[in-house]
Design an enzyme around this catalytic site. Sequence first.
Site, PDB file in Angstrom:
ATOM      1  N   ASP A 136     -10.202  15.786 -57.389  1.00 50.59           N
ATOM      2  CA  ASP A 136     -10.514  15.247 -55.629  1.00 50.59           C
ATOM      3  C   ASP A 136      -9.863  16.417 -54.902  1.00 50.59           C
ATOM      4  OD1 ASP A 136     -11.424  14.251 -53.687  1.00 50.59           O
ATOM      5  OD2 ASP A 136      -9.094  12.715 -53.132  1.00 50.59           O
ATOM      6  N   GLU A 146     -15.551  16.383 -57.356  1.00 58.24           N
ATOM      7  CA  GLU A 146     -16.070  16.863 -56.133  1.00 58.24           C
ATOM      8  C   GLU A 146     -16.707  16.857 -55.312  1.00 58.24           C
ATOM      9  OE1 GLU A 146     -15.811  12.181 -53.988  1.00 58.24           O
ATOM     10  OE2 GLU A 146     -14.455  14.084 -52.547  1.00 58.24           O
ATOM     11  N   ASP A 195      -6.042   9.438 -53.133  1.00 55.01           N
ATOM     12  CA  ASP A 195      -6.193  10.213 -54.497  1.00 55.01           C
ATOM     13  C   ASP A 195      -6.508  10.949 -55.775  1.00 55.01           C
ATOM     14  OD1 ASP A 195      -6.851  12.367 -51.062  1.00 55.01           O
ATOM     15  OD2 ASP A 195      -4.479  10.958 -51.937  1.00 55.01           O
TER      16      ASP A 195
END
EC number: 3.1.21.10
Length: 173
Positions: free
Chosen positions: A10, A71, A143
Amino acid sequence: MCGMRILGLDPGVAILGYGVLDFFDSAPPVVCDYGIVQTSAKTAFEARLAAIYEDINSLFSAHKPDLVAIEKLFFYKMGNTISVAQARGVVLLCAAQHGVPYVEFSPPQVKLALTGDGRADKRAIQEAVQRELGLITMPKPDDAADALAIALTGWFHHLPPAAREAVPAYSVG
């Protein structure tokens, strides 16, 4: 020996979440490691990118992933989006240097894969991650939980279509 090891990421400059999962043919995924890479806003930007590079490079060396799931950028603030794009570039450079392919997913794709709802809230994602990985508590910080969700999504999309139906979280919807 594992079937596949996926490093989920992420991306961010202040906080970058990571999660390393092992996947075997018919067994539940195994959590190898998860956490965050953090940099200080008081540090020069180029030094922050260098720190991210060193930490992520160490993760690649330590865990030797077969695939990176990351991501996709989500546009919301121009300045922040550009800096996150630069951090993603550092991560993708590490993947290339280690010869590891990558796949990328938008936040709605991750939400849909884990919950059947592309607009699921953060809590629903964390609960799905906790359930799918058999964790006693929700992974923290957020996260890191997001990175584990991205790794799970990477595995789901790696499966042949017929095999996806056998994975409970992914047969929703």
